[in-house]
Design a protein around this motif. Structure first.
Motif, PDB file in Angstrom:
ATOM      1  N   LEU A 211       0.876  -1.164   0.000  1.00 40.01           N
ATOM      2  CA  LEU A 211       0.000   0.000   0.000  1.00 40.01           C
ATOM      3  C   LEU A 211       0.916   1.218   0.000  1.00 40.01           C
ATOM      4  O   LEU A 211       1.723   1.382   0.920  1.00 40.01           O
ATOM      5  CB  LEU A 211      -0.900  -0.001   1.233  1.00 40.01           C
ATOM      6  CG  LEU A 211      -1.871   1.175   1.370  1.00 40.01           C
ATOM      7  CD1 LEU A 211      -2.866   1.172   0.217  1.00 40.01           C
ATOM      8  CD2 LEU A 211      -2.593   1.118   2.707  1.00 40.01           C
ATOM      9  N   GLY A 212       0.821   2.039  -1.044  1.00 38.27           N
ATOM     10  CA  GLY A 212       1.794   3.107  -1.183  1.00 38.27           C
ATOM     11  C   GLY A 212       1.180   4.466  -1.447  1.00 38.27           C
ATOM     12  O   GLY A 212       0.021   4.598  -1.833  1.00 38.27           O
ATOM     13  N   VAL A 213       1.990   5.494  -1.250  1.00 47.98           N
ATOM     14  CA  VAL A 213       1.637   6.868  -1.579  1.00 47.98           C
ATOM     15  C   VAL A 213       2.878   7.498  -2.192  1.00 47.98           C
ATOM     16  O   VAL A 213       4.002   7.262  -1.736  1.00 47.98           O
ATOM     17  CB  VAL A 213       1.177   7.654  -0.330  1.00 47.98           C
ATOM     18  CG1 VAL A 213       2.230   7.629   0.757  1.00 47.98           C
ATOM     19  CG2 VAL A 213       0.829   9.085  -0.698  1.00 47.98           C
ATOM     20  N   GLY A 214       2.688   8.262  -3.267  1.00 48.62           N
ATOM     21  CA  GLY A 214       3.864   8.840  -3.894  1.00 48.62           C
ATOM     22  C   GLY A 214       3.540   9.742  -5.059  1.00 48.62           C
ATOM     23  O   GLY A 214       2.392  10.137  -5.269  1.00 48.62           O
ATOM     24  N   GLY A 215       4.582  10.052  -5.826  1.00 40.99           N
ATOM     25  CA  GLY A 215       4.443  10.933  -6.968  1.00 40.99           C
ATOM     26  C   GLY A 215       5.178  10.382  -8.172  1.00 40.99           C
ATOM     27  O   GLY A 215       6.276   9.836  -8.054  1.00 40.99           O
ATOM     28  N   PHE A 216       4.550  10.517  -9.341  1.00 44.52           N
ATOM     29  CA  PHE A 216       5.109  10.023 -10.593  1.00 44.52           C
ATOM     30  C   PHE A 216       4.936  11.097 -11.652  1.00 44.52           C
ATOM     31  O   PHE A 216       3.861  11.703 -11.754  1.00 44.52           O
ATOM     32  CB  PHE A 216       4.376   8.743 -11.020  1.00 44.52           C
ATOM     33  CG  PHE A 216       4.584   8.359 -12.467  1.00 44.52           C
ATOM     34  CD1 PHE A 216       5.706   7.651 -12.836  1.00 44.52           C
ATOM     35  CD2 PHE A 216       3.659   8.723 -13.435  1.00 44.52           C
ATOM     36  CE1 PHE A 216       5.911   7.298 -14.164  1.00 44.52           C
ATOM     37  CE2 PHE A 216       3.851   8.378 -14.765  1.00 44.52           C
ATOM     38  CZ  PHE A 216       4.982   7.654 -15.130  1.00 44.52           C
ATOM     39  N   GLY A 217       5.974  11.360 -12.447  1.00 46.53           N
ATOM     40  CA  GLY A 217       5.799  12.383 -13.471  1.00 46.53           C
ATOM     41  C   GLY A 217       6.984  12.552 -14.388  1.00 46.53           C
ATOM     42  O   GLY A 217       8.055  11.970 -14.195  1.00 46.53           O
ATOM     43  N   TYR A 218       6.758  13.377 -15.413  1.00 48.45           N
ATOM     44  CA  TYR A 218       7.774  13.717 -16.402  1.00 48.45           C
ATOM     45  C   TYR A 218       7.963  15.225 -16.452  1.00 48.45           C
ATOM     46  O   TYR A 218       7.039  15.997 -16.166  1.00 48.45           O
ATOM     47  CB  TYR A 218       7.358  13.247 -17.798  1.00 48.45           C
ATOM     48  CG  TYR A 218       7.441  11.762 -18.014  1.00 48.45           C
ATOM     49  CD1 TYR A 218       8.664  11.131 -18.240  1.00 48.45           C
ATOM     50  CD2 TYR A 218       6.287  10.985 -18.014  1.00 48.45           C
ATOM     51  CE1 TYR A 218       8.735   9.770 -18.453  1.00 48.45           C
ATOM     52  CE2 TYR A 218       6.349   9.615 -18.233  1.00 48.45           C
ATOM     53  CZ  TYR A 218       7.581   9.012 -18.454  1.00 48.45           C
ATOM     54  OH  TYR A 218       7.649   7.668 -18.660  1.00 48.45           O
ATOM     55  N   LEU A 219       9.159  15.630 -16.856  1.00 50.11           N
ATOM     56  CA  LEU A 219       9.405  17.037 -17.132  1.00 50.11           C
ATOM     57  C   LEU A 219       8.708  17.449 -18.433  1.00 50.11           C
ATOM     58  O   LEU A 219       8.225  16.591 -19.190  1.00 50.11           O
ATOM     59  CB  LEU A 219      10.910  17.296 -17.223  1.00 50.11           C
ATOM     60  CG  LEU A 219      11.670  17.148 -15.892  1.00 50.11           C
ATOM     61  CD1 LEU A 219      13.161  17.094 -16.132  1.00 50.11           C
ATOM     62  CD2 LEU A 219      11.328  18.292 -14.956  1.00 50.11           C
ATOM     63  N   GLU A 220       8.647  18.750 -18.687  1.00 52.01           N
ATOM     64  CA  GLU A 220       7.878  19.257 -19.823  1.00 52.01           C
ATOM     65  C   GLU A 220       8.322  18.612 -21.129  1.00 52.01           C
ATOM     66  O   GLU A 220       7.512  18.118 -21.902  1.00 52.01           O
ATOM     67  CB  GLU A 220       8.012  20.776 -19.924  1.00 52.01           C
ATOM     68  CG  GLU A 220       7.221  21.368 -21.073  1.00 52.01           C
ATOM     69  CD  GLU A 220       7.330  22.882 -21.130  1.00 52.01           C
ATOM     70  OE1 GLU A 220       6.488  23.504 -21.802  1.00 52.01           O
ATOM     71  OE2 GLU A 220       8.241  23.445 -20.500  1.00 52.01           O
ATOM     72  N   ASN A 221       9.608  18.589 -21.391  1.00 51.25           N
ATOM     73  CA  ASN A 221      10.141  17.956 -22.593  1.00 51.25           C
ATOM     74  C   ASN A 221      10.670  16.581 -22.200  1.00 51.25           C
ATOM     75  O   ASN A 221      11.868  16.370 -22.058  1.00 51.25           O
ATOM     76  CB  ASN A 221      11.253  18.816 -23.195  1.00 51.25           C
ATOM     77  CG  ASN A 221      11.694  18.324 -24.559  1.00 51.25           C
ATOM     78  OD1 ASN A 221      11.269  17.261 -25.024  1.00 51.25           O
ATOM     79  ND2 ASN A 221      12.560  19.081 -25.191  1.00 51.25           N
ATOM     80  N   HIS A 222       9.745  15.631 -22.001  1.00 49.28           N
ATOM     81  CA  HIS A 222      10.143  14.349 -21.408  1.00 49.28           C
ATOM     82  C   HIS A 222      11.050  13.539 -22.315  1.00 49.28           C
ATOM     83  O   HIS A 222      11.830  12.697 -21.836  1.00 49.28           O
ATOM     84  CB  HIS A 222       8.895  13.532 -21.051  1.00 49.28           C
ATOM     85  CG  HIS A 222       8.077  13.110 -22.231  1.00 49.28           C
ATOM     86  ND1 HIS A 222       8.275  11.920 -22.871  1.00 49.28           N
ATOM     87  CD2 HIS A 222       7.058  13.730 -22.878  1.00 49.28           C
ATOM     88  CE1 HIS A 222       7.404  11.806 -23.871  1.00 49.28           C
ATOM     89  NE2 HIS A 222       6.656  12.892 -23.887  1.00 49.28           N
ATOM     90  N   GLU A 223      10.996  13.759 -23.624  1.00 49.91           N
ATOM     91  CA  GLU A 223      11.852  13.000 -24.529  1.00 49.91           C
ATOM     92  C   GLU A 223      13.312  13.416 -24.418  1.00 49.91           C
ATOM     93  O   GLU A 223      14.199  12.674 -24.850  1.00 49.91           O
ATOM     94  CB  GLU A 223      11.373  13.167 -25.976  1.00 49.91           C
ATOM     95  CG  GLU A 223      10.025  12.481 -26.239  1.00 49.91           C
ATOM     96  CD  GLU A 223       9.660  12.494 -27.709  1.00 49.91           C
ATOM     97  OE1 GLU A 223      10.377  13.173 -28.478  1.00 49.91           O
ATOM     98  OE2 GLU A 223       8.683  11.832 -28.083  1.00 49.91           O
ATOM     99  N   GLU A 224      13.568  14.567 -23.814  1.00 52.04           N
ATOM    100  CA  GLU A 224      14.940  15.031 -23.632  1.00 52.04           C
ATOM    101  C   GLU A 224      15.340  15.130 -22.165  1.00 52.04           C
ATOM    102  O   GLU A 224      16.522  15.056 -21.844  1.00 52.04           O
ATOM    103  CB  GLU A 224      15.127  16.398 -24.299  1.00 52.04           C
ATOM    104  CG  GLU A 224      14.964  16.366 -25.813  1.00 52.04           C
ATOM    105  CD  GLU A 224      15.222  17.725 -26.449  1.00 52.04           C
ATOM    106  OE1 GLU A 224      15.595  18.659 -25.688  1.00 52.04           O
ATOM    107  OE2 GLU A 224      15.053  17.860 -27.665  1.00 52.04           O
TER     108      GLU A 224
END
Length: 216
Positions: free
Chosen positions: A92-105
């Protein structure tokens, strides 16, 4: 970058009530899905949360999730082969997941805090613990990214509940292809092991997983 990292780590540092109150300003509600399987092991995570854009253009999901891991791989205790043993981990978890604006770079990251219940037929292993999970996504080419991750469940975070092991740990590395901000397929090598109270080492599972990660 600093703002992006702080937004991912924030769920680990504040209470669930603060996360829920912040959701009022979220861009949209999100379902997070992570499914993977191979002949050695399988796992899934199902999360619910909110996704918003930061001032730097990053796109971060703050979420709660339920996870399940299962393997039936060869288990080794020190240098002794114990044969195929079933291992299960419920989280059971809590957290954050994401990409920067230019995720391909520029890539992205995930940081989580988990409560886990681990059991294995080997040595009647049964352990409840808190742990920390992290992975980073490193761009290689358009859509193609490398993944490096680790999950640590140390004794000092579970000493009031469990004395089975000093450390339970997982690590992974692999290649991913991200179609966009919200969907990627991957191939990861993953290893699961533990150091018991007498510092004996147990290898519970290792192998390659093929999976899909998405948010809707």
């Amino acid at each position: 970058m600093k703002s992006f990292l702080s937004r991912i780590v924030t769920p680990l540092l504040v209470s669930p009530l603060l996360i829920l109150s912040a959701a009022v300003q979220a861009e949209y509600e999100t379902v997070f899905l992570d499914l993977a399987a191979s002949s050695e092991m399988s796992h899934f995570r199902l999360g619910l949360g909110d996704t918003s854009r930061g001032i730097d253009g990053d796109k971060v999901t703050s979420m709660f999730y339920l996870g399940y891991y299962q393997s039936d791989d060869v288990t080794k205790f020190e240098n002794q082969n114990l044969g195929n043993q079933k291992t299960e981990i419920i989280t059971l978890g809590v957290g954050g997941f994401g990409y920067l604006e230019n995720h391909e770079e520029e890539g992205g990251a995930e940081f989580d805090f988990e409560l886990s219940k681990s059991t294995s037929e080997a040595l009647d292993y049964d352990r409840t613990a808190f742990g920390m999970r992290a992975q980073i996504f490193l761009p290689m080419a358009a859509g193609l990214q490398a993944n490096i991750g680790v999950n640590l469940r140390p004794f000092f975070l579970s000493q009031d509940w469990d004395e089975t092991a000093n450390l339970e740990y997982e690590y992974q590395a692999g290649i991913e292809y991200a179609f966009n901000w919200d969907m990627a397929i991957y191939a990861h090598y993953r290893y699961l092991g533990a150091y018991l109270k007498n510092d004996d080492k147990i290898n519970m599972a290792e192998g390659t997983l093929f999976g899909l990660r998405a948010r809707f």
